[in-house]
Scaffold this active site. Structure first.
Site, PDB file in Angstrom:
ATOM      1  N   GLY A  25      42.249  31.291  38.111  1.00 50.38           N
ATOM      2  CA  GLY A  25      42.329  32.824  38.260  1.00 50.38           C
ATOM      3  C   GLY A  25      41.882  33.534  39.719  1.00 50.38           C
ATOM      4  O   GLY A  25      41.148  32.710  40.389  1.00 50.38           O
ATOM      5  N   ASP A  26      42.117  34.499  39.953  1.00 50.66           N
ATOM      6  CA  ASP A  26      41.533  35.342  40.974  1.00 50.66           C
ATOM      7  C   ASP A  26      42.059  34.736  42.519  1.00 50.66           C
ATOM      8  O   ASP A  26      41.446  34.713  43.473  1.00 50.66           O
ATOM      9  CB  ASP A  26      40.013  35.572  41.060  1.00 50.66           C
ATOM     10  CG  ASP A  26      39.873  36.182  39.938  1.00 50.66           C
ATOM     11  OD1 ASP A  26      40.754  37.212  39.159  1.00 50.66           O
ATOM     12  OD2 ASP A  26      38.634  35.822  39.056  1.00 50.66           O
TER      13      ASP A  26
ATOM     14  N   LYS B 236      46.873  36.534  43.375  1.00 54.87           N
ATOM     15  CA  LYS B 236      48.422  36.724  42.680  1.00 54.87           C
ATOM     16  C   LYS B 236      48.957  38.142  42.975  1.00 54.87           C
ATOM     17  O   LYS B 236      49.942  38.242  43.352  1.00 54.87           O
ATOM     18  CB  LYS B 236      48.337  36.491  41.147  1.00 54.87           C
ATOM     19  CG  LYS B 236      47.940  35.008  40.899  1.00 54.87           C
ATOM     20  CD  LYS B 236      47.859  34.840  39.401  1.00 54.87           C
ATOM     21  CE  LYS B 236      46.626  35.369  38.844  1.00 54.87           C
ATOM     22  NZ  LYS B 236      45.282  35.016  39.114  1.00 54.87           N
ATOM     23  N   GLY B 237      47.822  39.092  42.447  1.00 53.87           N
ATOM     24  CA  GLY B 237      48.380  40.552  42.804  1.00 53.87           C
ATOM     25  C   GLY B 237      48.956  40.971  44.151  1.00 53.87           C
ATOM     26  O   GLY B 237      49.938  41.595  44.245  1.00 53.87           O
TER      27      GLY B 237
ATOM     28  N   GLY C 165      42.790  40.793  36.404  1.00 52.56           N
ATOM     29  CA  GLY C 165      42.307  41.975  37.277  1.00 52.56           C
ATOM     30  C   GLY C 165      42.936  41.667  38.676  1.00 52.56           C
ATOM     31  O   GLY C 165      42.526  40.517  39.478  1.00 52.56           O
ATOM     32  N   HIS C 166      44.204  42.243  38.944  1.00 55.40           N
ATOM     33  CA  HIS C 166      44.864  42.028  39.956  1.00 55.40           C
ATOM     34  C   HIS C 166      44.910  42.992  41.109  1.00 55.40           C
ATOM     35  O   HIS C 166      45.208  44.258  40.836  1.00 55.40           O
ATOM     36  CB  HIS C 166      46.572  41.853  39.689  1.00 55.40           C
ATOM     37  CG  HIS C 166      46.714  40.557  38.712  1.00 55.40           C
ATOM     38  ND1 HIS C 166      47.877  40.315  38.016  1.00 55.40           N
ATOM     39  CD2 HIS C 166      45.722  39.594  38.209  1.00 55.40           C
ATOM     40  CE1 HIS C 166      47.639  39.062  37.406  1.00 55.40           C
ATOM     41  NE2 HIS C 166      46.329  38.842  37.443  1.00 55.40           N
TER      42      HIS C 166
ATOM     43  N   GLN D 289      45.738  35.051  34.985  1.00 56.58           N
ATOM     44  CA  GLN D 289      44.693  33.952  34.982  1.00 56.58           C
ATOM     45  C   GLN D 289      45.371  32.668  35.915  1.00 56.58           C
ATOM     46  O   GLN D 289      46.021  32.751  36.981  1.00 56.58           O
ATOM     47  CB  GLN D 289      44.862  33.286  33.773  1.00 56.58           C
ATOM     48  CG  GLN D 289      43.932  34.210  32.749  1.00 56.58           C
ATOM     49  CD  GLN D 289      44.692  35.534  32.236  1.00 56.58           C
ATOM     50  OE1 GLN D 289      45.673  35.176  31.759  1.00 56.58           O
ATOM     51  NE2 GLN D 289      44.124  36.638  32.482  1.00 56.58           N
TER      52      GLN D 289
ATOM     53  N   ARG E  23      31.082  40.282  37.363  1.00 58.33           N
ATOM     54  CA  ARG E  23      30.119  39.025  37.335  1.00 58.33           C
ATOM     55  C   ARG E  23      30.349  38.153  38.680  1.00 58.33           C
ATOM     56  O   ARG E  23      31.532  38.198  39.365  1.00 58.33           O
ATOM     57  CB  ARG E  23      30.712  38.161  36.209  1.00 58.33           C
ATOM     58  CG  ARG E  23      30.244  38.387  34.935  1.00 58.33           C
ATOM     59  CD  ARG E  23      30.710  37.470  33.864  1.00 58.33           C
ATOM     60  NE  ARG E  23      32.216  37.153  33.843  1.00 58.33           N
ATOM     61  CZ  ARG E  23      32.754  36.576  32.621  1.00 58.33           C
ATOM     62  NH1 ARG E  23      32.120  35.725  31.943  1.00 58.33           N
ATOM     63  NH2 ARG E  23      34.065  36.747  32.835  1.00 58.33           N
TER      64      ARG E  23
END
Ligand code: GDP
Ligand code: IMO
Ligand code: MG
Length: 467
Positions: A11-12, A15-16, A39-40, A240, A338
């Site tokens: 993830g992260d 992608k966005g 969260g994108h 994800q 986080r």
């Protein structure tokens, strides 16, 4: 023509921003799994948008679809839509009537189960959005779907069946009192409110009315097929990443859906042929980050206070380097804030991802973040139980025992990245190109785009599937 965007790691990966990049020539952007755990980030003209449920094409005014594979919290969806409207966008979002709905009790149960696991290494470190419990109800054939919100009587019938079960689970299995406050919150919201059938019925019926008024629900497969028949370009936006896929990730430290490319078919109602006829782009972060628990063989140092067992690996060693990359890359969770755990690129992980999803191209982001380091390493294989292996073991326990064999690359300098963006691939520092070409060769997939900064303009585009 379609493009499927898949996270190749945890993830992260950015992608966005790749959805935003190719979204320029797209007509529709459809999410196929996950929910507001995503969260994108899209950064455009000095504006930063962090999108959880609204597909990232919204920044360019493209139609968004939340496919049947998604789990949707109408509360956060409407909040997000309203906030984007206040910021001057006009999100056009359609929800699959087959998608499942996240209710307040799902969130509560997510927290309760995480708490119950908190003293052991079983804690997943979820986003607390109720994702797991909602998919559980889907698989358990007791879920509430978007279509149910449009039928008041049916909604009540379903709530009357399921809520007492959920309440009994909370009270009798986990020993939670309904008069406690949610998550120990100071705002005094009692847990019991999340299990109050009348209140839930009233609130979710109202969400249904808004969905109807704004004509937001669709049969996602039919809708997307008709748009493709009409010649539209469609992006499937995975959330994800492969290693937190419920089937192909490091179970149980996973999310509860299929971010891998197969999910784009089952999660939209289109055939695997439609997905496979298009491009499937693996999004790679040039190093590794992880929020939440689980092994990370190439980890550069633990995040204090995260999970008891696995984050001890490598702790102490290379802490400074991890901290440096975390700060340079702004590696703090988009959803939860986080600090993300940091590691070197992991080739066994990427080989596993490339096989699982069949990447036809790669977008490698965060190449700028590593600039200025003397050397950049990748884990190219693992040693485990006396053998060398090149892909991810099926059990997480075995993965936890893997020691990476590292390969070192010469670092590349900090340069004027906006100049590089203007000039193109050849302007990327030579050592960074060597690194990119190594990844491409190993995964047998061409590099389509390189991220050299967070903004839309900070991208070197080599291949544009829609052009
Ligand atoms: P996603 O969940 O895969 O869409 O990724 P996130 O948006 O959660 O996390 C990626 C973070 O890195 C965001 O803050 C992006 O703005 C940022 N980002 C994306 N690509 C790049 C890049 O190439 N360089 C830098 N420095 N930041 C990037
Ligand atoms: P995007 O789309 C990174 C992680 C959580 C946890 C595990 C399960 O922005 O890449 P969940 O709440 O889904 O049940 O949590 O999965 N996780 C993510 N990590 N990026 C995400 O989304 C994530 N969505 C969930 O941290 O370890
Ligand atoms: Mg993210």
């Amino acid at each position: 023509m379609t493009i499927t965007i898949v996270g190749s790691q945890l993830g992260d990966e950015g992608k966005g921003r790749v959805v935003d990049l190719y979204g320029e020539s797209a007509d529709v952007v459809a999410r196929y799994q996950g929910g507001d755990n995503a969260g994108h980030t899209v950064v455009e003209g000095g504006n930063e948008y962090k999108l959880s449920l609204v597909p990232s094409g919204a920044v360019r005014g493209k139609v968004g679809v939340l496919g049947n594979g998604c789990v949707i919290n109408p509360d956060t969806l409407f909040d997000e839509i309203d906030t984007l409207r206040e910021r001057g966008l006009d999100p056009d979002v359609r929800l699959a009537r087959r998608a499942h709905v996240i209710l307040p009790y799902h969130r509560v149960l997510d927290g309760i189960e995480e708490d119950a696991k908190s003293d052991s290494d079983r804690k997943v470190g979820t986003t607390g959005r109720g994702i797991g419990p909602t998919y559980e109800d889907k698989a358990g054939r007791r879920g509430i779907r978007v279509g149910d919100l449009l039928d008041s009587e049916l909604l009540r019938e379903k709530l009357e069946y399921v809520v007492p079960q959920k309440r009994a689970l909370a009270e009798n299995v986990f020993g939670v009192s309904m008069s406690d406050t949610i998550g120990g919150s100071s705002d005094g919201v009692e847990i019991g409110e999340a299990f109050d059938i009348d209140a839930l019925h009233e609130q979710y019926e109202r969400y249904g009315e808004r969905l109807q008024e704004e004509d937001m629900t669709v049969e996602s497969g039919e809708f997307l097929a008709s748009r493709l028949d009409a010649g539209d370009e469609v992006i499937f936006e995975g959330a994800q990443g492969t290693l937190i896929d419920i089937d192909h990730g490091n179970y149980p430290y996973v999310t509860s859906s299929n971010p891998t490319a197969g999910g784009a078919a089952t999660g939209t109602g289109l055939s695997p042929g439609v997905v496979g006829d298009g491009d499937i782009i693996g999004i790679v972060k040039a190093y590794l980050t992880r929020v939440g628990s689980g092994p990370l063989p190439t980890e550069l140092g633990g995040v204090v206070g995260d999970t008891p067992d696995y984050d001890e690996q490598g702790a102490g060693e290379n802490e400074d380097l991890a901290g440096y990359i975390r700060e340079e890359g702004g590696e703090y969770g988009t959803v939860t804030g986080r600090p993300r755990r940091v590691g070197w690129l992991d080739m066994p992980m990427l080989r596993h991802a490339a096989r699982t999803s069949g990447f036809t191209g790669l977008a490698v982001n965060h190449v700028d973040v590593l600039a200025g380091l003397d050397e950049v390493k990748v884990g190219y294989s693992y040693d485990v139980d006396g053998e060398e292996i090149f892909t991810i073991p099926a059990t997480t326990e075995r993965w936890g025992r893997c020691e990476p064999n590292l390969r070192s690359f010469d670092g590349w300098p900090e340069v004027d990245w906006s100049e590089v963006a203007d000039e193109g691939y050849e302007a990327i520092p030579e050592n960074a190109r060597t690194y990119l070409e190594y990844i491409s060769d190993e995964l047998d997939a061409p590099i389509y785009a390189v991220g050299i900064g967070p903004s839309r303009e900070d991208t070197v585009v080599i291949e544009h599937p829609f052009e």
